[in-house]
Write an enzyme that holds these catalytic residues in place. Structure first.
Site, PDB file in Angstrom:
ATOM      1  N   ASP A   1     -18.146  78.208   5.167  1.00 48.18           N
ATOM      2  CA  ASP A   1     -17.953  79.038   3.972  1.00 48.18           C
ATOM      3  C   ASP A   1     -16.700  79.902   4.141  1.00 48.18           C
ATOM      4  O   ASP A   1     -16.739  81.125   4.004  1.00 48.18           O
ATOM      5  CB  ASP A   1     -19.199  79.901   3.728  1.00 48.18           C
ATOM      6  CG  ASP A   1     -19.104  80.760   2.469  1.00 48.18           C
ATOM      7  OD1 ASP A   1     -18.263  80.438   1.591  1.00 48.18           O
ATOM      8  OD2 ASP A   1     -19.850  81.753   2.371  1.00 48.18           O
TER       9      ASP A   1
ATOM     10  N   HIS B   1     -25.033  89.027   5.808  1.00 47.12           N
ATOM     11  CA  HIS B   1     -25.639  87.849   6.434  1.00 47.12           C
ATOM     12  C   HIS B   1     -24.796  87.462   7.650  1.00 47.12           C
ATOM     13  O   HIS B   1     -23.725  88.015   7.870  1.00 47.12           O
ATOM     14  CB  HIS B   1     -25.718  86.685   5.451  1.00 47.12           C
ATOM     15  CG  HIS B   1     -24.387  86.304   4.869  1.00 47.12           C
ATOM     16  ND1 HIS B   1     -24.008  86.632   3.583  1.00 47.12           N
ATOM     17  CD2 HIS B   1     -23.317  85.647   5.397  1.00 47.12           C
ATOM     18  CE1 HIS B   1     -22.771  86.186   3.361  1.00 47.12           C
ATOM     19  NE2 HIS B   1     -22.333  85.587   4.450  1.00 47.12           N
TER      20      HIS B   1
ATOM     21  N   ASP C   1     -29.871  86.090   5.742  1.00 43.03           N
ATOM     22  CA  ASP C   1     -29.648  87.507   5.417  1.00 43.03           C
ATOM     23  C   ASP C   1     -30.097  88.407   6.563  1.00 43.03           C
ATOM     24  O   ASP C   1     -31.153  88.204   7.167  1.00 43.03           O
ATOM     25  CB  ASP C   1     -30.459  87.893   4.170  1.00 43.03           C
ATOM     26  CG  ASP C   1     -29.960  87.205   2.911  1.00 43.03           C
ATOM     27  OD1 ASP C   1     -28.825  86.688   2.938  1.00 43.03           O
ATOM     28  OD2 ASP C   1     -30.701  87.183   1.907  1.00 43.03           O
TER      29      ASP C   1
ATOM     30  N   ARG D   1     -13.077  95.724   3.702  1.00 46.84           N
ATOM     31  CA  ARG D   1     -13.632  95.290   2.426  1.00 46.84           C
ATOM     32  C   ARG D   1     -15.055  94.829   2.724  1.00 46.84           C
ATOM     33  O   ARG D   1     -15.293  93.916   3.515  1.00 46.84           O
ATOM     34  CB  ARG D   1     -12.788  94.148   1.838  1.00 46.84           C
ATOM     35  CG  ARG D   1     -13.264  93.688   0.460  1.00 46.84           C
ATOM     36  CD  ARG D   1     -14.021  92.396   0.580  1.00 46.84           C
ATOM     37  NE  ARG D   1     -14.317  91.785  -0.719  1.00 46.84           N
ATOM     38  CZ  ARG D   1     -15.097  90.720  -0.858  1.00 46.84           C
ATOM     39  NH1 ARG D   1     -15.633  90.135   0.204  1.00 46.84           N
ATOM     40  NH2 ARG D   1     -15.343  90.220  -2.035  1.00 46.84           N
TER      41      ARG D   1
ATOM     42  N   ASP E   1     -18.125  92.984   2.093  1.00 45.72           N
ATOM     43  CA  ASP E   1     -18.575  91.818   1.343  1.00 45.72           C
ATOM     44  C   ASP E   1     -20.014  92.021   0.869  1.00 45.72           C
ATOM     45  O   ASP E   1     -20.844  92.557   1.605  1.00 45.72           O
ATOM     46  CB  ASP E   1     -18.480  90.581   2.252  1.00 45.72           C
ATOM     47  CG  ASP E   1     -18.876  89.304   1.546  1.00 45.72           C
ATOM     48  OD1 ASP E   1     -18.230  88.962   0.530  1.00 45.72           O
ATOM     49  OD2 ASP E   1     -19.826  88.638   1.997  1.00 45.72           O
TER      50      ASP E   1
ATOM     51  N   LEU F   1     -26.167  94.196   0.205  1.00 45.47           N
ATOM     52  CA  LEU F   1     -26.334  94.883   1.479  1.00 45.47           C
ATOM     53  C   LEU F   1     -27.123  96.186   1.292  1.00 45.47           C
ATOM     54  O   LEU F   1     -28.055  96.486   2.042  1.00 45.47           O
ATOM     55  CB  LEU F   1     -24.941  95.153   2.043  1.00 45.47           C
ATOM     56  CG  LEU F   1     -24.760  95.776   3.410  1.00 45.47           C
ATOM     57  CD1 LEU F   1     -23.498  95.205   4.051  1.00 45.47           C
ATOM     58  CD2 LEU F   1     -24.612  97.285   3.316  1.00 45.47           C
TER      59      LEU F   1
ATOM     60  N   GLU G   1     -29.134  96.953  -1.230  1.00 42.59           N
ATOM     61  CA  GLU G   1     -30.523  96.659  -1.609  1.00 42.59           C
ATOM     62  C   GLU G   1     -31.350  96.274  -0.391  1.00 42.59           C
ATOM     63  O   GLU G   1     -32.515  96.665  -0.264  1.00 42.59           O
ATOM     64  CB  GLU G   1     -30.567  95.550  -2.662  1.00 42.59           C
ATOM     65  CG  GLU G   1     -30.184  96.052  -4.046  1.00 42.59           C
ATOM     66  CD  GLU G   1     -30.305  94.987  -5.124  1.00 42.59           C
ATOM     67  OE1 GLU G   1     -30.994  93.979  -4.892  1.00 42.59           O
ATOM     68  OE2 GLU G   1     -29.704  95.171  -6.201  1.00 42.59           O
TER      69      GLU G   1
ATOM     70  N   GLU H   1     -17.583  95.225  -2.560  1.00 37.49           N
ATOM     71  CA  GLU H   1     -17.814  94.223  -3.606  1.00 37.49           C
ATOM     72  C   GLU H   1     -19.119  94.589  -4.308  1.00 37.49           C
ATOM     73  O   GLU H   1     -20.205  94.365  -3.773  1.00 37.49           O
ATOM     74  CB  GLU H   1     -17.908  92.824  -2.979  1.00 37.49           C
ATOM     75  CG  GLU H   1     -18.071  91.731  -4.018  1.00 37.49           C
ATOM     76  CD  GLU H   1     -18.301  90.362  -3.412  1.00 37.49           C
ATOM     77  OE1 GLU H   1     -18.093  89.373  -4.130  1.00 37.49           O
ATOM     78  OE2 GLU H   1     -18.715  90.268  -2.238  1.00 37.49           O
TER      79      GLU H   1
ATOM     80  N   HIS I   1     -10.601  85.129  -4.741  1.00 37.21           N
ATOM     81  CA  HIS I   1     -10.817  83.863  -4.027  1.00 37.21           C
ATOM     82  C   HIS I   1     -12.079  83.143  -4.480  1.00 37.21           C
ATOM     83  O   HIS I   1     -12.338  82.027  -4.019  1.00 37.21           O
ATOM     84  CB  HIS I   1     -10.890  84.137  -2.523  1.00 37.21           C
ATOM     85  CG  HIS I   1     -11.969  85.124  -2.164  1.00 37.21           C
ATOM     86  ND1 HIS I   1     -11.883  86.454  -2.507  1.00 37.21           N
ATOM     87  CD2 HIS I   1     -13.151  84.980  -1.518  1.00 37.21           C
ATOM     88  CE1 HIS I   1     -12.970  87.089  -2.073  1.00 37.21           C
ATOM     89  NE2 HIS I   1     -13.752  86.215  -1.482  1.00 37.21           N
ATOM     90  N   ASP I   2     -12.878  83.769  -5.330  1.00 32.77           N
ATOM     91  CA  ASP I   2     -14.110  83.158  -5.823  1.00 32.77           C
ATOM     92  C   ASP I   2     -13.914  82.651  -7.248  1.00 32.77           C
ATOM     93  O   ASP I   2     -12.826  82.708  -7.793  1.00 32.77           O
ATOM     94  CB  ASP I   2     -15.243  84.187  -5.792  1.00 32.77           C
ATOM     95  CG  ASP I   2     -15.685  84.528  -4.375  1.00 32.77           C
ATOM     96  OD1 ASP I   2     -15.638  83.629  -3.508  1.00 32.77           O
ATOM     97  OD2 ASP I   2     -16.065  85.687  -4.123  1.00 32.77           O
TER      98      ASP I   2
END
Length: 541
Positions: A60, A103, A169, A197, A199, A204, A206, A239, A304-305
């Site tokens: 990924d 994760h 996770d 940054r 991610d 995270l 929550e 993010e 990038h997404d």
């Protein structure tokens, strides 16, 4: 003001594996970024955001981390990173790294130990269950994963993974996990980085609150405190793809995230571009809470997404899709667009420059993705989000000047209007009409307008629906206008007279006209400024 540098900088996002290959192995690396620092400095870049550099199986793009404390050898050594930080700093550029701690990879030693032994301390580093639990979360990649729970034969239980099944996770409610994250932060901060940054920051938080966002923000308080102990000027950029009224949880009073990535404004900016009308963007800005002192929003066009349009209504989303992703293979996950900005805007240089001018006029810290300044295209033959992840196009030599290898980290774009043979840095560098020249002019001008970062933003009413107009008021005042339509318009500014303002930038020369009425060409933009001394003189008249 130095401590709030992130409120007034330009961030340039780099995928290190695709930027520049210094050693001919087909993959970009840290030494490659060092070689291009003069190019970045000439763009007016103030900070680099580097996508993950950690050791990883790279299923990924490096977001599947197997060792947070080590650089993946493909990028070089820690000494290379130290050199990048030092040489960037000499040019006034800071370096921000990814912190991917929602994760890990399933190859991470923590997970390997957790699955082997139910009594291991690492078992509680992850989220396990005897049966799949409906906690209200859906898979982040619905076309790839049909559940967020995966049975692990060795562990004899299900583990949770919001993202891919190979990315279990972390249990952020476990203080031991947070202590591990603090150790990771210290390691990289001591090398001299300017921040992280964060991610998947909203997920995270929550997880840290066992499903409750308000209960989970303690983790941001703690990470911020830990970071600023080592680097008092450090920044966490999160993010946070949530409704705008929830942004205040992530800012706190300025002691959590210094920058919140603003998906709300991003979505409405594309709705405005699709309609050729400013109203959606005005509405989005007026509906988000003001950031606390010292903090800011981060704004961008493409990243990038996929362009995730979840913050729009179903009708609005379809409107943007019809404009910018009319074909099914241009869409992804039932919610987003997997195209780069330039193809979405039909390669139109004027419209792309207008989009950059619009971005740079927004209240927030702007982020430009590598290649956007030259109008790079995408490769829709690549799966999922990899379509927008192709090597930087430096020149028209083999492999776009990215690498001398026969085997590349990703194929270069070598066909169609966005092929590297006719679209590259070298071709555009000295062309006064190129997108690179236009974007560089915009970025450098924006870097000098400190009132955009430090001042108070005021949306201005204008007499034409296609024109977005905004003022930034501080010691100096700037007024920025952008025409989202392809037709020439004349507008009156209703709240602010630009008499006494100097025009600092425009898409081209405009004839002198009475300042009460301003002309904008199709996809035109004009920036005006009045310095503090002139303001005092004006008020004294």
């Amino acid at each position: 003001m130095k401590a709030n540098w992130h409120r007034n900088t330009l961030i340039y996002q780099i995928d290190p594996s695709l930027f520049y290959d210094s050693n001919g192995d087909g993959r970009g690396d840290l030494k490659g970024i060092i070689r291009q620092l003069d190019y970045l400095q000439a763009l007016g870049v103030g900070a680099l955001w580097l996508m993950p550099l950690y050791r990883s199986p790279f299923k990924d793009a490096g977001y599947d981390v197997s060792d947070f404390m080590a650089l993946d050898p493909r990028f070089g050594s820690e000494e290379d990173l130290r050199q990048l930080i030092v040489q960037a700093r000499e040019r006034g550029i800071r370096v921000i790294l990814e912190l991917v701690v929602q994760h890990t990879s399933d190859q991470h030693p923590w997970f390997q130990r957790a699955r082997r032994d139910k009594n291991s301390v690492y078992r509680d580093y992850y989220l396990w269950s005897d049966e799949p639990v409906d906690d209200g979360n859906q898979p982040i990649f619905p076309s790839v994963e049909d559940s967020i729970w995966r049975w692990d034969e060795q562990a004899g239980q299900y583990y949770r993974h919001l993202f891919y099944r190979h990315e279990p996770d972390l249990n952020l409610a476990n203080p031991k996990v947070v202590e591990e994250i603090e150790r990771i932060m210290v390691h990289w901060l001591e090398l001299g980085i300017a921040g992280f940054r964060l991610d998947a920051a909203s997920h995270l938080v929550e997880q840290a609150g066992r499903g409750d966002e308000e209960q989970g923000v303690w983790v941001l308080d703690r990470l911020f405190k830990y970071m600023t102990r080592i680097n008092p000027e450090g920044v966490l950029m999160g993010e946070v793809d949530v409704e705008p009224e929830r942004y205040s949880h992530y800012f706190g009073s300025g002691e959590r995230l210094g920058l919140v990535l603003d998906f709300w404004v991003n979505n409405h900016l594309f709705l405005a571009l699709a309609r050729g009308e400013a109203e959606p963007l005005r509405r989005a800005i007026s509906q988000r809470p003001a950031p606390p002192d010292g903090a800011n929003y981060a704004v961008w066009l493409r990243n990038h997404d996929e362009l995730d349009l979840e913050r729009l209504s179903e009708e609005e989303r379809e409107e943007v899709m019809q404009s910018f992703a009319p074909q099914e293979n241009m869409r992804l996950y039932g919610r987003g667009i997997r195209r780069r900005l330039a193809p979405m805007l039909d390669g139109n240089v004027h419209r792309q420059a207008l989009a950059q001018a619009l971005l740079l006029s927004l209240p927030g810290t702007p982020i430009v993705r590598y290649g956007e300044e030259i109008g790079m295209g995408d490769d829709l033959s690549r799966p999922e989000r990899l379509s927008v992840r192709t090597p930087m196009q430096w020149n028209d030599q083999a492999n776009a000047g990215f690498s001398s290898s026969q085997s590349l980290a990703a194929p270069v774009i070598d066909e169609g209007p966005f092929a590297y043979t006719n679209l590259n840095v070298a071709h555009q560098q000295d062309d006064p009409d190129s997108l690179l020249t236009r974007t560089r002019t915009l970025l450098l001008a924006r870097s000098r307008l400190t009132e955009v970062g430090d001042g108070k933003a005021q949306l201005l009413s204008v007499s034409h629906p296609a024109v977005f107009a905004i003022a930034h008021v501080c010691d100096d005042t700037s007024v920025m206008l952008a025409n989202l339509s392809d037709e020439t318009v004349d507008v009156q500014l209703e709240e602010m007279d630009v008499q006494g303002f100097e025009e600092v930038l425009a898409d081209g020369p405009y004839p002198h006209s009475p300042k009460s009425s301003l002309t904008l060409r199709g996809y035109g933009y004009r920036w005006f400024r009045r310095t503090g001394s002139k303001q005092q003189q004006h008020h004294g008249e």
